[in-house]
Design an enzyme around this catalytic site. Structure first.
Site, PDB file in Angstrom:
ATOM      1  N   LYS A   1      -2.095  -4.400  15.840  1.00 55.96           N
ATOM      2  CA  LYS A   1      -2.393  -3.231  15.195  1.00 55.96           C
ATOM      3  C   LYS A   1      -3.277  -2.492  16.190  1.00 55.96           C
ATOM      4  O   LYS A   1      -3.329  -1.173  16.114  1.00 55.96           O
ATOM      5  CB  LYS A   1      -3.037  -3.411  13.773  1.00 55.96           C
TER       6      LYS A   1
ATOM      7  N   THR B   1      -6.079  -1.180  10.317  1.00 50.03           N
ATOM      8  CA  THR B   1      -7.024  -2.085   9.579  1.00 50.03           C
ATOM      9  C   THR B   1      -8.211  -2.504  10.237  1.00 50.03           C
ATOM     10  O   THR B   1      -8.511  -2.053  11.412  1.00 50.03           O
ATOM     11  CB  THR B   1      -6.223  -3.473   9.538  1.00 50.03           C
ATOM     12  N   ASP B   2      -9.405  -2.589   9.373  1.00 50.78           N
ATOM     13  CA  ASP B   2     -10.525  -3.279   9.836  1.00 50.78           C
ATOM     14  C   ASP B   2     -10.548  -4.491  10.848  1.00 50.78           C
ATOM     15  O   ASP B   2     -11.317  -4.709  11.577  1.00 50.78           O
ATOM     16  CB  ASP B   2     -11.616  -3.670   8.848  1.00 50.78           C
ATOM     17  N   GLU B   3      -9.242  -5.223  10.885  1.00 46.56           N
ATOM     18  CA  GLU B   3      -9.268  -6.346  11.778  1.00 46.56           C
ATOM     19  C   GLU B   3      -9.160  -6.335  13.091  1.00 46.56           C
ATOM     20  O   GLU B   3      -9.417  -7.142  13.799  1.00 46.56           O
ATOM     21  CB  GLU B   3      -8.002  -7.163  11.066  1.00 46.56           C
TER      22      GLU B   3
ATOM     23  N   ILE C   1      11.441   2.257  11.922  1.00 46.63           N
ATOM     24  CA  ILE C   1      10.624   3.070  12.570  1.00 46.63           C
ATOM     25  C   ILE C   1      10.717   3.162  14.305  1.00 46.63           C
ATOM     26  O   ILE C   1      10.464   3.837  14.862  1.00 46.63           O
ATOM     27  CB  ILE C   1       8.916   2.979  12.584  1.00 46.63           C
TER      28      ILE C   1
ATOM     29  N   ASN D   1      -7.148  -4.852   1.023  1.00 47.00           N
ATOM     30  CA  ASN D   1      -6.880  -3.999  -0.337  1.00 47.00           C
ATOM     31  C   ASN D   1      -6.268  -5.188  -1.300  1.00 47.00           C
ATOM     32  O   ASN D   1      -5.758  -6.190  -0.790  1.00 47.00           O
ATOM     33  CB  ASN D   1      -5.626  -3.298  -0.281  1.00 47.00           C
TER      34      ASN D   1
ATOM     35  N   TYR E   1      -1.679 -10.534  14.584  1.00 45.25           N
ATOM     36  CA  TYR E   1      -1.448  -9.275  13.774  1.00 45.25           C
ATOM     37  C   TYR E   1      -2.569  -8.263  14.161  1.00 45.25           C
ATOM     38  O   TYR E   1      -2.293  -7.128  14.292  1.00 45.25           O
ATOM     39  CB  TYR E   1      -1.722  -9.687  12.278  1.00 45.25           C
TER      40      TYR E   1
ATOM     41  N   SER F   1       2.463  -7.429   8.137  1.00 46.24           N
ATOM     42  CA  SER F   1       0.857  -7.102   7.754  1.00 46.24           C
ATOM     43  C   SER F   1       0.185  -8.618   7.585  1.00 46.24           C
ATOM     44  O   SER F   1      -0.962  -8.766   7.129  1.00 46.24           O
ATOM     45  CB  SER F   1       0.857  -6.288   6.642  1.00 46.24           C
TER      46      SER F   1
ATOM     47  N   ILE G   1       0.738  -1.148  -0.049  1.00 46.36           N
ATOM     48  CA  ILE G   1       0.051  -0.027  -0.194  1.00 46.36           C
ATOM     49  C   ILE G   1       0.784   1.347   0.058  1.00 46.36           C
ATOM     50  O   ILE G   1       0.673   2.327  -0.668  1.00 46.36           O
ATOM     51  CB  ILE G   1      -1.042   0.037   1.226  1.00 46.36           C
TER      52      ILE G   1
HETATM   53  P1  NAD Z   1       3.506  -4.614   3.567  1.00 45.49           P
HETATM   54  O1  NAD Z   1       3.732  -5.857   4.428  1.00 45.49           O
HETATM   55  O2  NAD Z   1       3.164  -4.920   2.057  1.00 45.49           O
HETATM   56  O3  NAD Z   1       4.449  -3.390   3.885  1.00 45.49           O
HETATM   57  C1  NAD Z   1       4.807  -2.977   4.813  1.00 45.49           C
HETATM   58  C2  NAD Z   1       6.029  -2.168   4.676  1.00 45.49           C
HETATM   59  O4  NAD Z   1       6.812  -1.704   5.722  1.00 45.49           O
HETATM   60  C3  NAD Z   1       7.259  -2.763   4.016  1.00 45.49           C
HETATM   61  O5  NAD Z   1       7.789  -1.906   2.926  1.00 45.49           O
HETATM   62  C4  NAD Z   1       8.325  -3.193   4.946  1.00 45.49           C
HETATM   63  O6  NAD Z   1       9.744  -3.166   4.474  1.00 45.49           O
HETATM   64  C5  NAD Z   1       8.065  -1.842   6.018  1.00 45.49           C
HETATM   65  N1  NAD Z   1       8.279  -1.992   7.347  1.00 45.49           N
HETATM   66  C6  NAD Z   1       7.996  -3.163   8.110  1.00 45.49           C
HETATM   67  N2  NAD Z   1       8.421  -3.149   9.409  1.00 45.49           N
HETATM   68  C7  NAD Z   1       9.261  -1.884   9.301  1.00 45.49           C
HETATM   69  C8  NAD Z   1       9.798  -1.142  10.258  1.00 45.49           C
HETATM   70  N3  NAD Z   1      10.077  -1.410  11.544  1.00 45.49           N
HETATM   71  N4  NAD Z   1      10.497   0.054  10.006  1.00 45.49           N
HETATM   72  C9  NAD Z   1      10.151   0.487   8.773  1.00 45.49           C
HETATM   73  N5  NAD Z   1       9.742   0.010   7.873  1.00 45.49           N
HETATM   74  C10 NAD Z   1       9.155  -1.202   8.066  1.00 45.49           C
HETATM   75  O7  NAD Z   1       1.914  -4.068   4.076  1.00 45.49           O
HETATM   76  P2  NAD Z   1       0.761  -3.167   3.403  1.00 45.49           P
HETATM   77  O8  NAD Z   1      -0.045  -4.429   2.859  1.00 45.49           O
HETATM   78  O9  NAD Z   1       1.222  -2.430   2.439  1.00 45.49           O
HETATM   79  O10 NAD Z   1      -0.027  -2.483   4.713  1.00 45.49           O
HETATM   80  C11 NAD Z   1       0.238  -1.208   4.993  1.00 45.49           C
HETATM   81  C12 NAD Z   1      -0.423  -0.892   6.222  1.00 45.49           C
HETATM   82  O11 NAD Z   1      -1.624  -0.781   5.749  1.00 45.49           O
HETATM   83  C13 NAD Z   1      -0.098  -1.654   7.492  1.00 45.49           C
HETATM   84  O12 NAD Z   1       0.097  -0.784   8.488  1.00 45.49           O
HETATM   85  C14 NAD Z   1      -1.011  -2.454   7.295  1.00 45.49           C
HETATM   86  O13 NAD Z   1      -1.366  -2.849   8.837  1.00 45.49           O
HETATM   87  C15 NAD Z   1      -2.470  -1.622   6.873  1.00 45.49           C
HETATM   88  N6  NAD Z   1      -3.516  -2.320   6.166  1.00 45.49           N
HETATM   89  C16 NAD Z   1      -3.143  -3.226   5.447  1.00 45.49           C
HETATM   90  C17 NAD Z   1      -4.361  -3.757   4.588  1.00 45.49           C
HETATM   91  C18 NAD Z   1      -4.288  -4.859   3.508  1.00 45.49           C
HETATM   92  O14 NAD Z   1      -5.097  -5.312   3.071  1.00 45.49           O
HETATM   93  N7  NAD Z   1      -2.888  -5.147   3.073  1.00 45.49           N
HETATM   94  C19 NAD Z   1      -5.439  -3.414   4.691  1.00 45.49           C
HETATM   95  C20 NAD Z   1      -5.793  -2.354   5.805  1.00 45.49           C
HETATM   96  C21 NAD Z   1      -4.717  -1.691   6.403  1.00 45.49           C
HETATM   97  P1  TYD Z   2      -5.161 -12.625   3.213  1.00 41.76           P
HETATM   98  O1  TYD Z   2      -5.016 -12.261   1.809  1.00 41.76           O
HETATM   99  O2  TYD Z   2      -3.973 -13.351   4.266  1.00 41.76           O
HETATM  100  O3  TYD Z   2      -5.766 -11.115   4.046  1.00 41.76           O
HETATM  101  P2  TYD Z   2      -6.544 -11.399   5.753  1.00 41.76           P
HETATM  102  O4  TYD Z   2      -6.381 -12.687   6.393  1.00 41.76           O
HETATM  103  O5  TYD Z   2      -5.839 -10.355   6.477  1.00 41.76           O
HETATM  104  O6  TYD Z   2      -7.936 -10.978   5.393  1.00 41.76           O
HETATM  105  O7  TYD Z   2      -6.420 -13.475   3.475  1.00 41.76           O
HETATM  106  C1  TYD Z   2      -7.767 -13.232   2.880  1.00 41.76           C
HETATM  107  C2  TYD Z   2      -8.581 -14.415   3.090  1.00 41.76           C
HETATM  108  O8  TYD Z   2      -8.025 -15.284   2.124  1.00 41.76           O
HETATM  109  C3  TYD Z   2      -8.754 -14.869   4.462  1.00 41.76           C
HETATM  110  O9  TYD Z   2      -9.864 -15.197   4.947  1.00 41.76           O
HETATM  111  C4  TYD Z   2      -7.660 -16.186   4.311  1.00 41.76           C
HETATM  112  C5  TYD Z   2      -7.799 -16.718   3.018  1.00 41.76           C
HETATM  113  N1  TYD Z   2      -6.689 -17.246   2.319  1.00 41.76           N
HETATM  114  C6  TYD Z   2      -7.064 -18.675   1.754  1.00 41.76           C
HETATM  115  O10 TYD Z   2      -7.970 -19.106   1.878  1.00 41.76           O
HETATM  116  N2  TYD Z   2      -5.820 -19.114   1.144  1.00 41.76           N
HETATM  117  C7  TYD Z   2      -4.620 -18.590   1.237  1.00 41.76           C
HETATM  118  O11 TYD Z   2      -3.552 -19.113   0.626  1.00 41.76           O
HETATM  119  C8  TYD Z   2      -4.445 -17.281   1.850  1.00 41.76           C
HETATM  120  C9  TYD Z   2      -3.101 -16.451   1.865  1.00 41.76           C
HETATM  121  C10 TYD Z   2      -5.479 -16.673   2.492  1.00 41.76           C
END
Ligand code: NAD
Ligand code: TYD
Length: 356
Positions: A163, A133-135, A59, A189, A159, A84, A12
């Site tokens: 958060k 996150t919504d989680e 950070i 996302n 996780y 994440s 993101i």
């Molecule tokens: P990601 O795991 O793809 O990226 C995380 C980034 O943070 C990486 O570039 C990693 O190198 C960096 N990072 C990790 N630890 C660090 C540290 N100690 N210092 C500096 N950088 C560090 O995660 P993402 O999916 O891009 O998520 C970004 C944010 O959005 C997170 O806070 C996550 O909780 C939140 N979020 C994610 C989703 C999703 O669906 N992916 C949804 C809602 C909220």
């Molecule tokens: P994920 O992308 O890991 O996001 P989150 O657990 O944070 O919602 O998983 C999305 C959903 O898909 C979750 O219900 C777990 C499921 N899932 C599978 O069924 N198979 C897989 O291999 C993975 C990675 C996730």
């Protein structure tokens, strides 16, 4: 004017950095310690862009943070940095506590100290935006109303618990010290640069590689999907007009069971890159043992951000998922570099020999 983004090499964060610099000429400091999830190839289009300053750091590094903040005097700090992935948090929760809780605490401390040095105008204009996150709200029963900002916190995985803890710290820094914070809680996302350990990119790359498509349990768990660029536009809007101390839920009103997601990915691949044998990619679906403590349903009520800030997503799930599948088909090299680990060489290749 300058903003500081943490975690801007992740999924993101890198989408946000690219979006931001497509619309603004402000200097953007990108602080990322490049865990396995950080990928500077995502930002290769910014290689010679003077508006993007990448800093390889944590950070949790108070000394580095103090010097970056003092030197660059950002008007805002946006915290994307996190561990994440829920499955990784089950196997190894310590890193989640370290980055998501302790790291966010150190970031807040450094920002609070810097904020204290600003004049009254600077203090009032400054923002700390925490991306969450919504989680944190836990799991919904099938008939329950979607999560509003008033929903109680009931995190179920290491996780989401980490958060939730970071959200509470951010809230406390507003309440106790008056730090002008904003918190966003977004649903799942999907989109470009998504690391192929998460559901949608994993299904795409496994399908193309002829590997099984692992569906946890019965595949009827529900997530609420938002195209990543819509998350980025929501964050920009909250930063611009959100009321400090407030929480904004972000979502696309797109609840879908996992099996439907996998089915849609298969249908798109069948259309765009049919299997050589003419069979559907659905044949590769494989049911596997469920994730321990698996949350059954998430759903975001995004009314507040819509009514108060006038934000709504630009993509429907149909348009967003088609763009996403097409992106992975068009970016096979990115996928190959992630899978081979070559993406981790980028730092050395690009930054060795450059002066600070
Ligand atoms: P990601 O795991 O793809 O990226 C995380 C980034 O943070 C990486 O570039 C990693 O190198 C960096 N990072 C990790 N630890 C660090 C540290 N100690 N210092 C500096 N950088 C560090 O995660 P993402 O999916 O891009 O998520 C970004 C944010 O959005 C997170 O806070 C996550 O909780 C939140 N979020 C994610 C989703 C999703 O669906 N992916 C949804 C809602 C909220
Ligand atoms: P994920 O992308 O890991 O996001 P989150 O657990 O944070 O919602 O998983 C999305 C959903 O898909 C979750 O219900 C777990 C499921 N899932 C599978 O069924 N198979 C897989 O291999 C993975 C990675 C996730």
């Amino acid at each position: 004017m300058t903003i500081l983004v943490s975690g801007g090499a992740g999924f993101i964060g890198s989408n946000f950095v690219l979006d931001w610099l497509a619309q603004s000429d402000e200097l953007l400091i990108n602080l990322d310690n490049l865990t396995y999830a950080g990928n500077l190839e995502n930002l290769s289009s910014l290689q010679n862009d003077p508006r993007h300053l990448f800093v390889h750091g944590d950070i949790g590094d108070s000394v580095l943070l103090a010097s970056l903040l003092a030197q660059h005097q950002p008007r805002a700090v946006l915290n994307f940095a996190a561990e994440s992935h829920v499955d990784r948090s089950i196997h190894g929760p310590a890193a989640f506590v370290e980055t998501n809780i302790v790291g966010t605490f150190h970031l807040l401390e450094a920002v609070r100290a810097y904020w204290g040095t600003l004049d009254d105008g600077g203090k009032a204009a400054f923002r700390f935006l925490h991306v969450s996150t919504d989680e944190v709200y836990g799991s919904l029963s099938p008939e329950a109303a979607a999560f509003t900002e008033q929903h109680r916190y009931e995190p179920n995985s290491p996780y989401s618990a980490s958060k939730a803890a970071s959200d509470h710290l951010v809230r406390a820094y507003h309440h106790t010290y008056g730090l002008p914070v904003l918190t966003t809680n977004c649903s799942n996302n999907y989109g470009p640069y998504h690391f192929p350990e998460k559901l949608i990119p994993l299904m795409i790359v496994n399908a193309l590689a002829g590997k099984p498509l692992p569906v946890y349990g019965d595949g009827q768990q529900i997530r609420d999907w938002l195209y990543v660029k819509d998350h980025c536009s929501a964050i920009r809007r909250v930063l611009e007009a959100g009321r400090t101390g407030e929480v904004y839920n972000i979502g696309g009103w797109n609840e879908k069971p996992n099996l439907e997601i996998v089915d849609t990915v298969c249908a798109l691949l069948d259309e765009l890159r049919p299997r050589a044998d003419g069979a559907s990619y659905r044949q590769q679906i494989s049911y596997v043992t469920d994730r321990p403590g698996h949350d059954r349903r998430y759903a975001i009520d995004a009314s507040k951000i819509a009514l108060e800030l006038g934000w709504k997503p630009a993509e429907t799930f149909d348009t967003g998922i088609r763009k996403t599948v097409q992106w992975y088909l068009d970016n096979a090299q990115w996928v190959a570099d992630v899978q081979s680990g070559v993406y981790r060489d980028w730092l050395e290749k690009n930054y060795t020999g450059r002066s600070a």
